[in-house]
Design an enzyme around this catalytic site. Structure first.
Site, PDB file in Angstrom:
ATOM      1  N   HIS A  54       0.851  -1.043   0.076  1.00 10.23           N
ATOM      2  CA  HIS A  54       0.182  -0.114  -0.080  1.00 10.23           C
ATOM      3  C   HIS A  54       1.007   1.403   0.059  1.00 10.23           C
ATOM      4  O   HIS A  54       0.486   2.253   0.566  1.00 10.23           O
ATOM      5  CB  HIS A  54      -0.958   0.063   0.931  1.00 10.23           C
ATOM      6  CG  HIS A  54      -2.163  -1.096   1.196  1.00 10.23           C
ATOM      7  ND1 HIS A  54      -3.146  -1.060   0.400  1.00 10.23           N
ATOM      8  CD2 HIS A  54      -1.830  -2.321   1.735  1.00 10.23           C
ATOM      9  CE1 HIS A  54      -3.678  -2.111   0.642  1.00 10.23           C
ATOM     10  NE2 HIS A  54      -3.159  -3.152   1.323  1.00 10.23           N
ATOM     11  N   ASN A  56     -10.229  -3.146   1.859  1.00 13.78           N
ATOM     12  CA  ASN A  56      -9.733  -3.282   0.613  1.00 13.78           C
ATOM     13  C   ASN A  56     -11.039  -2.940  -0.220  1.00 13.78           C
ATOM     14  O   ASN A  56     -12.250  -3.045   0.440  1.00 13.78           O
ATOM     15  CB  ASN A  56      -9.127  -4.635   0.241  1.00 13.78           C
ATOM     16  CG  ASN A  56      -7.711  -4.807   0.948  1.00 13.78           C
ATOM     17  OD1 ASN A  56      -7.281  -3.522   1.177  1.00 13.78           O
ATOM     18  ND2 ASN A  56      -7.518  -6.099   1.050  1.00 13.78           N
TER      19      ASN A  56
END
Length: 712
Positions: A96, A169
């Site tokens: 990320h 997510n």
């Protein structure tokens, strides 16, 4: 007695501070904005100083021994300036790393105190400040936004009881079931070790070697290979908490809960060719889209939903609630929408806010608790440990973006970059001296872990209820619309044909054959491996909420439309369509050969063919007039305009033309148009722009998103 008086004063001060915070919440500026403002510095017009406050008169030249002599070690300003530069980055996230963020607020629809103690859900209309970070998983900070990947959707709630993070997510399931496998997953998915290739992509041998040997990954890989893996806008992307959590009420009663985010305007996705072109033409596409929408007042909105399962129903499903590779199908448990989040402010500083924001699944508040999901259990350790590595200090939670809005009294002291000044000699409990904080009972709002009964022996194993890897993969495949299924197959062909090992390609085909034989057959023929001879039964199950078609657009607000125009354009057509679409909230760009007023009109071209591209837009309109002749006047200009129209068509987007431009558009799409197929979503007409509600027809076409039936 003295200690009691001092603690009383301290409590009074804390109550006063909390009252101030809550009073700010009632105004337009929420409590987190007000807190961040106290840390925000504006240096505009201020005298330049060193870090220790000495004013500086020259920051362009180092101190030298003579005009052409060597620089001197005593130049404290240079040493301070260059040292700060050398150290102004922190390690990027392992996963990320590529992300962007925004501030906003969450507003609850209901009083949910009957099922959770969490105060931010205790009343209808209650507002809570939030910060959201969207991200890709695999790429480095410099990678493109539109690569095929799972997307992070992490939300930090600054509640009155402390920080609550949903580290989620855009896909509701995860690759592995146990956190001990997370390292293996990421090592397999990241660029291969010997050559650091490919960046931000899983189309390589390592990844498919791992997934074909780890069949629990199948469900999530199918989600990622579908259009869900290439989102068009983070403003139109779902989010999920992935894990099963608990809600616990004041009576100590627990219920299982799954968290959902649903974009208010609907869900969209890219097509693969479009995603690749965007990666080259604008690698910042997704972050720019959110930033610009907020700046123009088109605030992204998401509804917050929960699926609730009673304790006694834990084992009523044909899957395990604790398995993070499984969803609770909406056909079995409806999502109850309990609030809405609005993102209404961009960060003032990317590093201080977006890069330094730190999310942890361990950040929970009273009324929310963990389950025994083995992936969640590992994440509660891993995320906190990751932040220690990134910031090299346990004091990262004191950074302004990470601070809770309620007071912190934790008896923790010292460490790198501790900038609190603690009074009193004591920092421990129990104590009789001044300086330490004391535990409080649950009646005063303290966190209490759910009293769950634990049975069994220590063991390294998985429950047999985790071993079905195919049923929900079939559920996902069965629930897709035909166009999504086609793109899933194309995505799989693209990825697996990048794999050099024939053995790995064969294993992938054999694995997806358990989902659908036709799917496996198509991939096998393209990947030069054997078509599996064995077929498997399909459970036939479907669920709503899986297909993107289940989330239609509600309006064309913020949708982007290109109008191609140049000299001698039919100005009435251009103005009429532009005005109508903008009146419905669309963002319209007039694209021409050069910026400025289009000759013969008072209309400004805001983009040029040199910089604009159809992949930036949701629809294209070409008004009539002699403008159409100029759009094709020479080879290079024709190539640009022809490609603009052709790609609009190839990417299944709405395409409209009037008058003289109709023939130009029809000629442009001929190479892309399959012989004898109807040009669905292509709107044409004469020179009367008002006939048959032409502009309204463009609006309705945009609401349909894509016209994949062109290619059936």
């Amino acid at each position: 007695m003295a200690r009691i008086r001092i603690n009383t004063l301290t409590s009074a001060l804390a109550i006063w501070l909390l009252a101030c915070i809550l009073s700010v919440s009632a105004t337009d500026k929420n409590a987190k904005d007000a807190q961040l403002e106290s840390f925000t510095r504006d240096d505009e017009g201020k005298p330049l100083t060193t870090d220790f406050g000495v004013k500086i008169n020259d920051t362009d030249n180092t101190l030298k021994a003579g005009i052409r002599g060597p620089s001197l070690l005593e130049d404290f300003h240079f040493r301070e300036k260059i040292t700060r530069f050398d150290h102004e980055r922190i390690p990027e996230r392992v996963v990320h790393a590529r992300g962007h963020g925004a501030h906003g607020f969450f507003e609850s629809y209901y009083d949910l105190s009957s099922i959770t103690r969490a105060k931010f859900l205790s009343a209808a209309g209650k507002k809570t400040p939030v910060f959201v970070r969207f991200s890709t998983v695999l790429g480095s900070r410099g990678s493109a936004d539109t690569v095929r990947d799972v997307r992070g959707f992490a939300t930090k709630f600054y509640t009155e009881e402390g920080v609550f993070d949903i580290v989620g997510n855009d896909i509701p399931v995860f690759f592995v079931q146990d956190a001990i496998k997370f390292l293996d997953l990421i090592h397999a998915a990241k660029p291969e070790q010997d050559n650091e290739i490919p960046q931000a992509a899983t189309a390589h041998d390592n990844f498919y070697d791992f997934v074909t040997l780890t069949p629990e990954t199948l469900h999530t890989v199918l989600w990622a290979l579908s259009p869900r893996g290439i989102v068009r806008s983070n403003r139109e992307m779902q989010g999920f908490g992935v894990h099963t959590f608990r809600f616990v009420n004041k009576e100590g009663m627990s219920r299982f809960v799954k968290f959902h985010w649903r974009p208010v305007n609907g869900v969209t996705a890219l097509v693969w060719d479009e995603a690749q072109k965007l990666a080259g033409k604008n690698p910042d596409w997704l972050r720019q889209d959110v930033w610009e929408a907020i700046e123009r007042g088109d605030f992204p909105e998401y509804e917050f939903g929960i699926q609730v399962v009673e304790e006694e129903d834990e084992f009523k499903f044909d899957f395990d609630l604790l398995d993070p590779t499984k969803i609770i199908p909406e056909s079995e448990v409806e999502v109850k929408w309990i609030g809405k989040m609005t993102l209404n402010r961009n960060p003032d500083n990317f590093f201080s806010e977006t890069e330094q924001v730190a999310f942890c699944t361990s950040h929970i508040v009273p009324g929310i608790d963990f389950t025994n999901d083995p992936l969640l259990q590992g994440r509660t350790f891993s995320y906190f440990d990751t932040q220690l590595n990134r910031f090299q200090s346990p004091n990262w939670e004191y950074l302004p973006i990470n601070r809770p809005i309620n007071p912190v009294h934790n008896n923790q002291r010292d460490g790198f970059m501790q900038f609190n000044i603690f009074k009193g000699p004591a920092a421990y409990y129990p104590h009789t001296r001044y300086g330490s904080a004391d535990p409080v009972p649950p009646s005063e709002g303290s966190f209490v872990s759910y009293h769950e009964k634990i049975d069994g022996y220590k063991i390294r194993a998985r429950s047999p209820t985790f071993f079905d890897y195919v049923s929900q993969s079939q559920l996902f495949y069965n629930s897709l619309a035909p166009w999504e299924r086609k793109q899933l197959i194309e995505g799989s062909v693209f990825e697996i044909t990048k794999v050099k090992s024939k053995d790995i390609r064969q294993r992938w085909v054999d694995l997806i054959n358990q989902v659908d034989h036709e799917f496996a057959t198509i991939v096998a023929k393209n990947a030069a491996v054997d078509v599996p001879s064995k077929t498997y039964p399909n459970n036939g199950k479907k669920s709503k909420g899986i297909s993107i078609d289940d989330y239609p657009l509600k309006s064309i607000r913020s949708k982007k439309v290109a109008i191609l125009a140049c000299k001698d354009v039919a100005a009435d057509q251009l103005k009429s369509v532009k005005g109508f679409l903008e009146g419905q909230g669309a963002v319209v760009d007039v694209v021409s050969f050069k910026l400025g007023k289009i000759e013969g009109t008072d209309i400004e071209a805001t983009q040029t063919f040199a910089t604009a591209d159809s992949v930036f837009y949701d629809a294209t309109f070409v008004p009539g007039g002699k403008s159409a002749d100029y759009l094709r006047q020479n080879f290079w200009d024709f190539e640009d305009t022809w490609a603009f129209v052709r790609d609009t068509y190839r990417h299944a987007k709405p395409l409209a033309a009037l008058g003289e431009s109709v023939s130009f558009v029809e000629n442009a799409i001929k190479p892309a148009k399959l012989e004898g197929k109807q040009a669905a979503g292509v709107l044409t007409g004469g020179n009367d722009v008002n006939k048959d509600g032409f502009a309204h027809g463009i609006e309705q076409a945009i609401l349909k998103k894509r016209f994949f039936e062109r290619f059936d």
